[in-house]
Motif scaffolding. Structure first.
Motif, PDB file in Angstrom:
ATOM      1  N   ASN A 113       0.831  -1.207   0.000  1.00 47.30           N
ATOM      2  CA  ASN A 113       0.000   0.000   0.000  1.00 47.30           C
ATOM      3  C   ASN A 113       0.867   1.260   0.000  1.00 47.30           C
ATOM      4  O   ASN A 113       0.539   2.255   0.639  1.00 47.30           O
ATOM      5  N   TRP A 114       1.978   1.183  -0.696  1.00 50.36           N
ATOM      6  CA  TRP A 114       2.946   2.263  -0.855  1.00 50.36           C
ATOM      7  C   TRP A 114       3.640   2.639   0.457  1.00 50.36           C
ATOM      8  O   TRP A 114       4.263   3.683   0.555  1.00 50.36           O
ATOM      9  N   ARG A 115       3.524   1.776   1.486  1.00 53.79           N
ATOM     10  CA  ARG A 115       4.286   1.948   2.719  1.00 53.79           C
ATOM     11  C   ARG A 115       5.382   0.897   2.767  1.00 53.79           C
ATOM     12  O   ARG A 115       5.225  -0.209   2.227  1.00 53.79           O
ATOM     13  N   ILE A 116       6.487   1.241   3.423  1.00 60.34           N
ATOM     14  CA  ILE A 116       7.530   0.254   3.624  1.00 60.34           C
ATOM     15  C   ILE A 116       6.999  -0.799   4.593  1.00 60.34           C
ATOM     16  O   ILE A 116       6.712  -0.499   5.758  1.00 60.34           O
ATOM     17  N   ALA A 117       6.861  -2.036   4.116  1.00 63.38           N
ATOM     18  CA  ALA A 117       6.438  -3.130   4.978  1.00 63.38           C
ATOM     19  C   ALA A 117       7.644  -3.749   5.678  1.00 63.38           C
ATOM     20  O   ALA A 117       7.600  -4.059   6.865  1.00 63.38           O
ATOM     21  N   ARG A 118       8.721  -3.926   4.911  1.00 63.41           N
ATOM     22  CA  ARG A 118       9.948  -4.474   5.491  1.00 63.41           C
ATOM     23  C   ARG A 118      11.118  -4.145   4.579  1.00 63.41           C
ATOM     24  O   ARG A 118      11.023  -4.281   3.359  1.00 63.41           O
ATOM     25  N   MET A 119      12.227  -3.737   5.174  1.00 63.85           N
ATOM     26  CA  MET A 119      13.473  -3.544   4.452  1.00 63.85           C
ATOM     27  C   MET A 119      14.585  -4.175   5.276  1.00 63.85           C
ATOM     28  O   MET A 119      14.706  -3.908   6.470  1.00 63.85           O
ATOM     29  N   SER A 120      15.358  -5.044   4.652  1.00 61.31           N
ATOM     30  CA  SER A 120      16.404  -5.765   5.364  1.00 61.31           C
ATOM     31  C   SER A 120      17.707  -5.708   4.594  1.00 61.31           C
ATOM     32  O   SER A 120      17.709  -5.764   3.357  1.00 61.31           O
ATOM     33  N   ILE A 134      33.514  -6.779  11.339  1.00 66.52           N
ATOM     34  CA  ILE A 134      32.252  -7.368  11.796  1.00 66.52           C
ATOM     35  C   ILE A 134      31.972  -8.603  10.945  1.00 66.52           C
ATOM     36  O   ILE A 134      31.660  -8.482   9.752  1.00 66.52           O
ATOM     37  N   PRO A 135      32.061  -9.794  11.520  1.00 67.45           N
ATOM     38  CA  PRO A 135      31.795 -11.006  10.738  1.00 67.45           C
ATOM     39  C   PRO A 135      30.381 -11.067  10.172  1.00 67.45           C
ATOM     40  O   PRO A 135      30.170 -11.553   9.063  1.00 67.45           O
ATOM     41  N   HIS A 136      29.399 -10.553  10.933  1.00 66.65           N
ATOM     42  CA  HIS A 136      28.013 -10.609  10.465  1.00 66.65           C
ATOM     43  C   HIS A 136      27.240  -9.426  11.021  1.00 66.65           C
ATOM     44  O   HIS A 136      27.304  -9.131  12.226  1.00 66.65           O
ATOM     45  N   VAL A 137      26.512  -8.726  10.161  1.00 66.82           N
ATOM     46  CA  VAL A 137      25.685  -7.603  10.595  1.00 66.82           C
ATOM     47  C   VAL A 137      24.385  -7.615   9.807  1.00 66.82           C
ATOM     48  O   VAL A 137      24.362  -7.953   8.616  1.00 66.82           O
ATOM     49  N   GLU A 138      23.297  -7.277  10.477  1.00 64.61           N
ATOM     50  CA  GLU A 138      22.003  -7.201   9.791  1.00 64.61           C
ATOM     51  C   GLU A 138      21.203  -6.025  10.327  1.00 64.61           C
ATOM     52  O   GLU A 138      21.277  -5.682  11.508  1.00 64.61           O
ATOM     53  N   LEU A 139      20.448  -5.409   9.411  1.00 59.73           N
ATOM     54  CA  LEU A 139      19.598  -4.262   9.739  1.00 59.73           C
ATOM     55  C   LEU A 139      18.216  -4.511   9.158  1.00 59.73           C
ATOM     56  O   LEU A 139      18.089  -4.870   7.989  1.00 59.73           O
ATOM     57  N   HIS A 140      17.191  -4.322   9.987  1.00 56.97           N
ATOM     58  CA  HIS A 140      15.817  -4.536   9.539  1.00 56.97           C
ATOM     59  C   HIS A 140      14.963  -3.319   9.886  1.00 56.97           C
ATOM     60  O   HIS A 140      15.061  -2.782  10.998  1.00 56.97           O
ATOM     61  N   LEU A 141      14.144  -2.887   8.936  1.00 55.13           N
ATOM     62  CA  LEU A 141      13.144  -1.850   9.157  1.00 55.13           C
ATOM     63  C   LEU A 141      11.773  -2.474   8.935  1.00 55.13           C
ATOM     64  O   LEU A 141      11.525  -3.087   7.891  1.00 55.13           O
ATOM     65  N   LEU A 142      10.869  -2.316   9.905  1.00 55.73           N
ATOM     66  CA  LEU A 142       9.543  -2.926   9.842  1.00 55.73           C
ATOM     67  C   LEU A 142       8.470  -1.883  10.079  1.00 55.73           C
ATOM     68  O   LEU A 142       8.597  -1.015  10.963  1.00 55.73           O
ATOM     69  N   ASP A 143       7.413  -1.962   9.307  1.00 55.62           N
ATOM     70  CA  ASP A 143       6.279  -1.069   9.507  1.00 55.62           C
ATOM     71  C   ASP A 143       5.621  -1.368  10.855  1.00 55.62           C
ATOM     72  O   ASP A 143       5.576  -2.515  11.311  1.00 55.62           O
TER      73      ASP A 143
END
Length: 323
Positions: free
Chosen positions: A129-136, A157-166
């Motif tokens: 719906n034109w909103r960010i639902a998830r960005m990883s 950094i051996p491992h890094v993760e970033l998540h954005l959630l609505d």
């Protein structure tokens, strides 16, 4: 029967022609949009230039390859050897991306010259719906180096993760505003300059007051628009622990009408004051981390207001306006 076969063949041929024409039409539009980013001034909006731009994936995908990419924003120049983004024709709201390093960072004002490299880096973005639902974004084998004089390791950094959630319950459809939750996790961080042993670092944030329709992003200066909407950066928790020292922080920040940060951050730590001793002299170290208690833990609250940071009522430093 022969006539039916001829008609069916004609229909199939027409569909193929229309599909092909539609694909190349959309590919041309994508190319125009990307090339238009090179016309930005790099001040009010970032300027992205692709040394070579290829669009492929026919017939069921759109694969965008931007080689020798350069991004200019203010005094900062970021160069990336290769960026790739892919989207399926039947799922245009889901984008997959990857990039090859190293990324070169250069600041014309400060003279900064750094590089970030990795073994693998992948990202995905899903829009609903034109909103960010998830960005990883997930990366392995990350190395951050200072490239001003030779190559000096800043952090690995051996491992890094970033998540954005609505955050659906905070969506205000009438005002056209949404909120995002952010989660960052970095495993076994090592920073020789800070004498960090393998450290687990995590951050949980919430950002409110964002435009809910991504098509409107960039139409108005983002920070001014966010401030006028009453946006808040909520620091749910920032945590780091290497077994011998730990740091925890939480709080809320916003921007006042002049663009200065306002709010407060609470900091609690053990062993950090001793670790950063060579980099932050007294009395500044105590003003930032606070006075240690009977258990050896430091606790303090940093207040942001009127273009400055204070420890309690004691001013520490000035903070520039963000717009």
């Amino acid at each position: 029967m022969k006539k039916r076969i001829i008609i069916l063949g004609a229909v199939v041929g027409l569909v193929v022609v229309l599909w092909t024409g539609g694909w190349f039409f959309l590919a041309g539009m994508v190319r125009q949009q990307v090339e238009a980013l090179a016309l930005a001034d790099g001040e009010s909006s970032p300027q992205l230039v692709c040394g070579r731009l290829d669009i492929g994936g026919f017939p069921f995908r759109f694969d965008l390859d931007c080689a020798e990419a350069s991004l200019v924003t203010g005094d900062m120049l970021v160069t990336v050897p290769s960026i790739r983004a892919s989207v399926m024709v039947y799922r245009p709201n889901h984008v997959l991306a990857s990039a090859h390093g190293p990324v070169q960072l250069a600041d014309a004002f400060t003279g900064l010259a750094q590089a970030v490299n990795w073994q693998s880096l992948e990202a995905s973005l899903r829009i609903e719906n034109w909103r960010i639902a998830r960005m990883s974004t997930v990366a392995d084998g990350v190395e951050w180096t200072d490239a001003l004089f030779g190559s000096s390791l800043i952090a690995a950094i051996p491992h890094v993760e970033l998540h954005l959630l609505d955050i659906p319950e905070q969506h205000d459809a009438e005002a056209g505003r949404s909120a995002l939750a952010a989660y960052l996790r970095a495993n076994d961080v090592e920073a020789p300059g800070l004498q960090l042993a393998p450290t687990l670092a995590e951050a949980e944030l919430e950002i409110t007051g964002l435009p809910d329709d991504v098509r409107n992003w960039g139409q108005a200066p983002l920070l001014q628009d966010w401030q006028q909407a009453g946006g808040v950066l909520r620091i749910v928790g920032i945590r780091a622990n290497d077994g011998s020292a730990d740091l925890n922080a939480s709080g809320e920040l916003a921007l006042d009408p002049a663009g200065y940060p306002t709010g407060a951050i609470t900091v609690d730590s053990l062993g950090v004051a001793e670790r950063i001793g060579p980099f932050l002299e007294e009395p500044w170290r105590t003003l930032v981390l606070g006075v240690p208690g009977a258990d050896g833990r430091h606790a303090n609250q940093l207040n942001f207001a009127g273009g400055g940071i204070s420890s309690g009522l004691v001013p520490i430093a000035a903070v520039p306006a963000l717009f």
